[in-house]
Scaffold this active site. Structure first.
Site, PDB file in Angstrom:
ATOM      1  N   ASP A  32       0.843  -1.187   0.000  1.00  0.00           N
ATOM      2  CA  ASP A  32       0.000   0.000   0.000  1.00  0.00           C
ATOM      3  C   ASP A  32       0.887   1.248   0.000  1.00  0.00           C
ATOM      4  OD1 ASP A  32      -3.095   0.674   0.584  1.00  0.00           O
ATOM      5  OD2 ASP A  32      -1.813   2.204   1.504  1.00  0.00           O
ATOM      6  N   ASN A  83      -3.203  12.787  -3.871  1.00  0.00           N
ATOM      7  CA  ASN A  83      -4.355  13.203  -4.675  1.00  0.00           C
ATOM      8  C   ASN A  83      -4.862  14.575  -4.253  1.00  0.00           C
ATOM      9  OD1 ASN A  83      -4.613  11.004  -6.451  1.00  0.00           O
ATOM     10  ND2 ASN A  83      -5.762   9.795  -4.954  1.00  0.00           N
ATOM     11  N   HIS A 143      -5.532  14.210  -9.075  1.00  0.00           N
ATOM     12  CA  HIS A 143      -5.663  12.780  -9.398  1.00  0.00           C
ATOM     13  C   HIS A 143      -4.805  12.366 -10.588  1.00  0.00           C
ATOM     14  CE1 HIS A 143      -8.833  11.637  -6.540  1.00  0.00           C
ATOM     15  NE2 HIS A 143      -9.245  12.881  -6.670  1.00  0.00           N
ATOM     16  N   ASP A 190      -2.370   9.246 -10.490  1.00  0.00           N
ATOM     17  CA  ASP A 190      -2.269   8.159 -11.479  1.00  0.00           C
ATOM     18  C   ASP A 190      -0.825   7.962 -11.931  1.00  0.00           C
ATOM     19  OD1 ASP A 190      -4.965   7.733 -11.337  1.00  0.00           O
ATOM     20  OD2 ASP A 190      -5.453   8.679 -13.256  1.00  0.00           O
ATOM     21  N   GLU A 198      -4.738   2.378  -4.437  1.00  0.00           N
ATOM     22  CA  GLU A 198      -3.281   2.441  -4.292  1.00  0.00           C
ATOM     23  C   GLU A 198      -2.707   1.152  -3.724  1.00  0.00           C
ATOM     24  OE1 GLU A 198      -4.906   4.180  -0.400  1.00  0.00           O
ATOM     25  OE2 GLU A 198      -5.522   3.964  -2.491  1.00  0.00           O
TER      26      GLU A 198
END
Length: 352
Positions: A211, A219, A224, A228, A254
């Site tokens: 994680d 974010n 965002h 990405d 994630e």
């Protein structure tokens, strides 16, 4: 021709890689009338190519070795198979050599832009032009089918395997381990067993949940699109860090999952710690440093998919709540008292 069309219908109807491969080999064997047809898979280990036969047909019948659990028996460095090595190095379409009074013809099998493996034909008489054309066409059809399967199994953002494929792979591994009589996760006292692994010694299959730490902040602070980009970069570093035979998945958001093929505990720790350090040392554009937390556990035949994931999740949760940017093993945490075994695990762990 109608018979060949029926074979093609069977090939293109397959949605399982093993069944697809077996249908292709059987079709080639039946239509070429040769002594043997084999599929050699290509594996990469630290940029060194290996090859092993996964499916073959000869006078004794059709045979298949599933390589989800381990490499096929007899897997060798590609350099020890000069004919296939020539295809790999020179990118040639076809080679034909004479070996011990037999002719051997080999073609590459592509997986998009990458070399997936080789089809090898052993025959006594030189192949006719029509046979060579059939061989090429069926190999191309096989490559196209692999590409279609890839499309359905790959996460569109990261290029890693997707969640649906993870579920299928884990169930398949567990069922195969059951068929080979693997031991239970626990001994008679309910304590994690230090039993020998499926392949002897103390080598185990491992599942890790990875994680990205504080990903929500990325974010929120950078948008965002940058989020990405971080996911894509982490996935790229995963591909560079793990062996070709290890399965890499984007689990969602994630979170990523690794199915590590059999190694000892200390080797698994070293692999995951090396990847954690790779991420920590990497400079991510605009964001700077990003870290990850990893929880992992070994897999046994007696586990259910939810039990394996829950164990790795608990180790991940421990890493998250004890400073992040670290690797934790579930069995070690149980052994040293960091975690207590739960009879009823609650499923997904809320990390934020």
């Amino acid at each position: 021709m109608p018979q060949l069309l029926r074979y093609l219908c069977d090939i293109t109807a397959q949605r399982d890689r093993a069944r697809l491969e077996k249908h292709v080999v059987r079709t080639l064997y039946d239509f070429l009338g040769v002594q043997q047809v084999s599929i050699h898979r290509l594996y990469m280990v630290q940029d060194k190519p290996l090859t092993g036969i996964t499916t073959w047909a000869d006078a004794s019948g059709l045979h298949h070795v599933d390589d989800d659990l381990c490499w096929p028996k007899g897997t060798i460095p590609l350099a020890e198979h000069p004919q296939l090595q020539q295809i790999y190095q020179d990118g040639i379409e076809k080679t034909e050599t004479a070996t011990q009074g037999r002719l051997v013809t080999a073609l590459p099998i592509q997986r998009g832009e990458q070399l997936f493996g080789f089809v090898e034909i052993i025959h006594e008489q030189a192949l006719q032009a029509q046979q060579i054309e059939t061989l090429r066409d069926l190999t191309t059809i096989y490559s196209n089918c692999i590409a279609l399967l890839d499309y359905s199994e790959i996460d569109s953002l990261t290029g890693l395997l997707n969640r649906k494929t993870f579920d299928e792979k884990l169930i398949k591994i567990l069922s195969q381990m059951n068929a080979h009589g693997d031991a239970s996760r626990h001994d008679h006292n309910g304590v994690p067993s230090r039993r020998e692994g499926h392949y002897g010694g103390d080598k185990q299959h491992w599942l890790a949940v990875i994680d990205i730490d504080f990903f929500k902040r990325v974010n929120d602070n950078f948008g965002h699109l940058m989020g990405d980009e971080i996911l894509l970069l982490v996935a790229t570093l995963m591909k560079r860090s793990f062996r070709g035979e290890d399965k890499l998945f984007r689990f969602g958001g994630e979170e990523f999952v690794v199915l590590l093929k059999p190694v000892k505990l200390e080797d698994a720790l070293r692999v995951f710690e090396r990847f954690r350090q790779t991420i920590a040392d990497y400079h991510f554009p605009q964001v700077g440093q990003v870290t990850i937390s990893i929880g992992f556990t070994y897999i046994t035949a007696q586990d259910t998919p939810s039990q394996v994931i829950d164990a790795a999740d608990e180790a991940l949760y421990y890493a998250k709540t004890h400073g992040r940017n670290q690797v934790q093993n579930y069995e070690q945490l149980i052994e040293n008292g960091g975690l207590q075994r739960k009879d009823n695990k609650s499923g997904d762990v809320e990390l934020f």
